[in-house]
Scaffold this motif. Structure first.
Motif, short mmCIF file in Angstrom:
data_model
loop_
_atom_site.label_atom_id
_atom_site.label_comp_id
_atom_site.label_asym_id
_atom_site.label_seq_id
_atom_site.Cartn_x
_atom_site.Cartn_y
_atom_site.Cartn_z
N LYS A 46 0.84 -1.20 0.00
CA LYS A 46 0.00 0.00 0.00
C LYS A 46 0.87 1.25 0.00
O LYS A 46 0.60 2.22 -0.71
CB LYS A 46 -0.91 0.02 1.21
CG LYS A 46 -1.98 -1.04 1.22
CD LYS A 46 -2.78 -0.95 2.51
CE LYS A 46 -3.74 -2.10 2.64
NZ LYS A 46 -4.46 -2.07 3.91
N LEU A 47 1.93 1.21 0.82
CA LEU A 47 2.78 2.39 0.94
C LEU A 47 3.59 2.65 -0.32
O LEU A 47 3.94 3.80 -0.61
CB LEU A 47 3.73 2.22 2.13
CG LEU A 47 3.06 2.22 3.51
CD1 LEU A 47 4.07 1.91 4.59
CD2 LEU A 47 2.36 3.52 3.76
N GLN A 48 3.89 1.61 -1.10
CA GLN A 48 4.66 1.78 -2.33
C GLN A 48 3.93 2.64 -3.35
O GLN A 48 4.56 3.32 -4.17
CB GLN A 48 4.98 0.43 -2.97
CG GLN A 48 6.06 -0.33 -2.25
CD GLN A 48 6.28 -1.70 -2.86
OE1 GLN A 48 5.46 -2.19 -3.64
NE2 GLN A 48 7.39 -2.32 -2.51
N HIS A 49 2.61 2.64 -3.33
CA HIS A 49 1.83 3.34 -4.34
C HIS A 49 1.38 4.73 -3.92
O HIS A 49 0.70 5.43 -4.66
CB HIS A 49 0.62 2.50 -4.74
CG HIS A 49 1.00 1.17 -5.33
ND1 HIS A 49 1.58 1.06 -6.56
CD2 HIS A 49 0.90 -0.08 -4.85
CE1 HIS A 49 1.82 -0.21 -6.82
NE2 HIS A 49 1.42 -0.92 -5.78
N LEU A 50 1.75 5.13 -2.70
CA LEU A 50 1.38 6.47 -2.23
C LEU A 50 2.38 7.50 -2.72
O LEU A 50 3.58 7.22 -2.85
CB LEU A 50 1.35 6.49 -0.70
CG LEU A 50 0.22 5.73 -0.04
CD1 LEU A 50 0.39 5.77 1.47
CD2 LEU A 50 -1.12 6.31 -0.42
N PRO A 51 1.93 8.71 -3.00
CA PRO A 51 2.88 9.76 -3.39
C PRO A 51 3.71 10.19 -2.18
O PRO A 51 3.26 10.07 -1.04
CB PRO A 51 1.98 10.89 -3.87
CG PRO A 51 0.69 10.67 -3.17
CD PRO A 51 0.55 9.18 -3.02
#
Length: 78
Positions: A46-51
């Motif tokens: 989830k965190l990989q796809h956050l700006p």
């Protein structure tokens, strides 16, 4: 009148056949839902796809935020 009844029965027959097939497929899909695990996205995925967080856009520093939030049982910066 006779034609209306025939049309109604014909529509009823084919609509019933189509809807019963749809209902049977829906009923059988329950087995897939029972035995196949639902895909899970892990926290790091989830965190990989956050700006990235823009810290320059922050209006308050951490001490001001804690004061506004009413948190006074921790020591920050001292």
């Amino acid at each position: 009148m006779k034609t209306n009844v025939k049309v109604f029965l014909l529509v009823h027959r084919y609509l019933g056949f189509a809807l019963s097939l749809l209902f049977a497929i829906w009923f059988l899909s329950v087995f897939a839902m029972m035995y196949v695990r639902y895909p899970i996205m892990r926290q790091h995925e989830k965190l990989q796809h956050l700006p990235p967080v823009d810290l320059q856009a922050c209006k308050l520093n951490l001490n001001e935020v804690l004061t506004v939030a009413g948190v006074n049982d921790t020591l920050i910066g001292g």
